[in-house]
Design a protein around this motif. Sequence first.
Motif, PDB file in Angstrom:
ATOM      1  N   VAL A  91      -8.213 -52.562 -45.986  1.00 18.89           N
ATOM      2  CA  VAL A  91      -7.673 -53.304 -47.127  1.00 18.89           C
ATOM      3  C   VAL A  91      -7.899 -54.807 -46.963  1.00 18.89           C
ATOM      4  N   THR A  92      -7.945 -55.489 -48.107  1.00 23.65           N
ATOM      5  CA  THR A  92      -8.042 -56.950 -48.158  1.00 23.65           C
ATOM      6  C   THR A  92      -6.630 -57.537 -48.294  1.00 23.65           C
ATOM      7  N   SER A  93      -6.541 -58.808 -48.619  1.00 20.78           N
ATOM      8  CA  SER A  93      -5.240 -59.452 -48.868  1.00 20.78           C
ATOM      9  C   SER A  93      -4.843 -59.412 -50.337  1.00 20.78           C
ATOM     10  N   VAL A  94      -5.581 -58.656 -51.144  1.00 13.77           N
ATOM     11  CA  VAL A  94      -5.368 -58.602 -52.586  1.00 13.77           C
ATOM     12  C   VAL A  94      -4.426 -57.450 -52.937  1.00 13.77           C
ATOM     13  N   ARG A  95      -3.429 -57.748 -53.784  1.00 11.74           N
ATOM     14  CA  ARG A  95      -2.516 -56.730 -54.286  1.00 11.74           C
ATOM     15  C   ARG A  95      -2.850 -56.426 -55.745  1.00 11.74           C
ATOM     16  N   ASP A  96      -2.692 -55.181 -56.139  1.00 10.24           N
ATOM     17  CA  ASP A  96      -3.014 -54.790 -57.510  1.00 10.24           C
ATOM     18  C   ASP A  96      -1.787 -54.507 -58.372  1.00 10.24           C
ATOM     19  N   LYS A  97      -0.606 -54.394 -57.764  1.00  9.44           N
ATOM     20  CA  LYS A  97       0.605 -54.084 -58.526  1.00  9.44           C
ATOM     21  C   LYS A  97       1.429 -55.324 -58.858  1.00  9.44           C
ATOM     22  N   SER A  98       1.102 -56.451 -58.257  1.00  8.72           N
ATOM     23  CA  SER A  98       1.802 -57.699 -58.549  1.00  8.72           C
ATOM     24  C   SER A  98       0.934 -58.868 -58.126  1.00  8.72           C
ATOM     25  N   ALA A  99       1.077 -59.981 -58.824  1.00 12.40           N
ATOM     26  CA  ALA A  99       0.351 -61.198 -58.474  1.00 12.40           C
ATOM     27  C   ALA A  99       1.096 -61.930 -57.362  1.00 12.40           C
ATOM     28  N   PRO A 100       0.407 -62.675 -56.508  1.00 14.79           N
ATOM     29  CA  PRO A 100       1.095 -63.442 -55.461  1.00 14.79           C
ATOM     30  C   PRO A 100       1.941 -64.557 -56.057  1.00 14.79           C
ATOM     31  N   LEU A 107      -1.719 -65.544 -48.539  1.00 15.31           N
ATOM     32  CA  LEU A 107      -2.280 -65.600 -47.193  1.00 15.31           C
ATOM     33  C   LEU A 107      -1.462 -64.809 -46.175  1.00 15.31           C
ATOM     34  N   TYR A 108      -0.138 -64.881 -46.302  1.00 14.56           N
ATOM     35  CA  TYR A 108       0.720 -64.263 -45.295  1.00 14.56           C
ATOM     36  C   TYR A 108       1.385 -62.977 -45.788  1.00 14.56           C
ATOM     37  N   GLY A 109       1.047 -62.549 -47.009  1.00 11.70           N
ATOM     38  CA  GLY A 109       1.608 -61.314 -47.531  1.00 11.70           C
ATOM     39  C   GLY A 109       1.377 -60.095 -46.658  1.00 11.70           C
ATOM     40  N   PRO A 110       0.165 -59.930 -46.064  1.00 15.75           N
ATOM     41  CA  PRO A 110      -0.063 -58.750 -45.221  1.00 15.75           C
ATOM     42  C   PRO A 110       0.912 -58.611 -44.060  1.00 15.75           C
ATOM     43  N   ARG A 111       1.576 -59.687 -43.676  1.00 19.07           N
ATOM     44  CA  ARG A 111       2.548 -59.599 -42.589  1.00 19.07           C
ATOM     45  C   ARG A 111       3.874 -59.003 -43.047  1.00 19.07           C
ATOM     46  N   TYR A 112       4.144 -59.062 -44.339  1.00 19.51           N
ATOM     47  CA  TYR A 112       5.465 -58.695 -44.832  1.00 19.51           C
ATOM     48  C   TYR A 112       5.458 -57.461 -45.731  1.00 19.51           C
ATOM     49  N   TYR A 113       4.328 -57.170 -46.351  1.00 19.29           N
ATOM     50  CA  TYR A 113       4.249 -56.006 -47.218  1.00 19.29           C
ATOM     51  C   TYR A 113       3.568 -54.858 -46.470  1.00 19.29           C
ATOM     52  N   GLY A 114       3.850 -53.643 -46.888  1.00 19.85           N
ATOM     53  CA  GLY A 114       3.182 -52.499 -46.284  1.00 19.85           C
ATOM     54  C   GLY A 114       1.708 -52.461 -46.634  1.00 19.85           C
ATOM     55  N   LYS A 115       0.922 -51.773 -45.839  1.00 22.83           N
ATOM     56  CA  LYS A 115      -0.516 -51.709 -46.038  1.00 22.83           C
ATOM     57  C   LYS A 115      -0.883 -51.146 -47.405  1.00 22.83           C
ATOM     58  N   TYR A 116      -0.069 -50.236 -47.931  1.00 22.34           N
ATOM     59  CA  TYR A 116      -0.404 -49.567 -49.184  1.00 22.34           C
ATOM     60  C   TYR A 116      -0.220 -50.485 -50.394  1.00 22.34           C
ATOM     61  N   ALA A 117       0.294 -51.685 -50.183  1.00 17.97           N
ATOM     62  CA  ALA A 117       0.430 -52.643 -51.290  1.00 17.97           C
ATOM     63  C   ALA A 117      -0.893 -53.337 -51.595  1.00 17.97           C
ATOM     64  N   PHE A 118      -1.874 -53.225 -50.710  1.00 16.21           N
ATOM     65  CA  PHE A 118      -3.135 -53.952 -50.836  1.00 16.21           C
ATOM     66  C   PHE A 118      -4.285 -52.994 -51.151  1.00 16.21           C
ATOM     67  N   VAL A 119      -5.408 -53.560 -51.537  1.00 21.28           N
ATOM     68  CA  VAL A 119      -6.559 -52.741 -51.937  1.00 21.28           C
ATOM     69  C   VAL A 119      -7.789 -53.123 -51.110  1.00 21.28           C
ATOM     70  N   PRO A 120      -8.693 -52.178 -50.890  1.00 23.94           N
ATOM     71  CA  PRO A 120      -9.980 -52.488 -50.257  1.00 23.94           C
ATOM     72  C   PRO A 120     -10.992 -52.943 -51.309  1.00 23.94           C
ATOM     73  N   ILE A 121     -12.202 -53.204 -50.907  1.00 31.51           N
ATOM     74  CA  ILE A 121     -13.249 -53.534 -51.874  1.00 31.51           C
ATOM     75  C   ILE A 121     -13.558 -52.317 -52.750  1.00 31.51           C
ATOM     76  N   ILE A 122     -13.692 -51.150 -52.126  1.00 27.59           N
ATOM     77  CA  ILE A 122     -13.889 -49.890 -52.836  1.00 27.59           C
ATOM     78  C   ILE A 122     -12.925 -48.881 -52.234  1.00 27.59           C
ATOM     79  N   TRP A 123     -12.140 -48.212 -53.075  1.00 30.28           N
ATOM     80  CA  TRP A 123     -11.157 -47.255 -52.564  1.00 30.28           C
ATOM     81  C   TRP A 123     -11.814 -45.874 -52.480  1.00 30.28           C
ATOM     82  N   GLY A 124     -12.303 -45.532 -51.288  1.00 31.92           N
ATOM     83  CA  GLY A 124     -12.950 -44.243 -51.094  1.00 31.92           C
ATOM     84  C   GLY A 124     -14.107 -44.035 -52.058  1.00 31.92           C
ATOM     85  N   PRO A 125     -14.301 -42.813 -52.526  1.00 26.39           N
ATOM     86  CA  PRO A 125     -15.399 -42.561 -53.471  1.00 26.39           C
ATOM     87  C   PRO A 125     -15.102 -43.008 -54.886  1.00 26.39           C
ATOM     88  N   SER A 126     -13.895 -43.528 -55.147  1.00 26.22           N
ATOM     89  CA  SER A 126     -13.515 -44.070 -56.455  1.00 26.22           C
ATOM     90  C   SER A 126     -13.736 -43.060 -57.578  1.00 26.22           C
TER      91      SER A 126
END
Length: 251
Positions: A91-100, A107-126
């Motif tokens: 995953v990147t530092s980008v969230r899709d369910k809420s804006a920072p 920048l520091y969100g990954p330290r406080y939110y769970g991993k599932y709050a963020f998205v990768p560049i491509i999520w599996g086979p999409s």
Amino acid sequence: LFNPRLTLFLDTQAGSQFYFFAQSRLDRGFDPSDHGVQIRLDEYALRFTPWEDGRFTGQLGKFATVVGNWVPRHLSWQNPFINAPLVYENVTSVRDKSAPLSVFDFLYGPRYYGKYAFVPIIWGPSYASGVSVSGRLGRVDYAFEAKNASLSSRPESWNLTESGLDNPTFSGRIGFRPNAAWNFGLSASNGTYFRREAASTLPPGRDIGDYRQLVLGQDIAFAWRHLQLWAELYEARFEVPKVGDADSFAC
């Protein structure tokens, strides 16, 4: 985490022009968790091929993306690894369910939110829903798609009933095969990565369609006898509210 998985495939063909396929799974989630067992219909699509030479094929349904060279070989009997490549799983530092809330929160969100709050560049086979056209013209392969969700979208966004076609994502790949051993490809994608629930967290007067995920990818494959080599490189840009452009490179 014990995650048994049962995968069932259905293939039906009517003459030489119409083909339907579906893939269903019984497991503990597309991304395995400690939740109970569930059954899903991951893929289903109707394919139309009017000419036998493969110059054109149209497809409608819910199916894997045409981008890159890993997706055509992502199923278990072609991919021997438990995890997907870095691009499709890390995953990147980008969230899709809420804006920072701010640059600091981004920048520091990954330290406080769970991993599932963020998205990768491509999520599996999409396995997003939509339409595609593809084919081969001499040594050139082409494939283009219009889908309801971006490449980074999470599995619950892939169903057409979940996100609709209000903000479609357009993706494509052009491939070149100079001979039987080599295959070169160039992919690109442009789509909205925020989910609907993120709308209330955006700056006043802005909509989820104002923030895009832009992806450019290059891939190469080589096969000689029992040796097979693949490589992919992706450059991605997320337009993030209150932050600006967040660029990422992965291979």
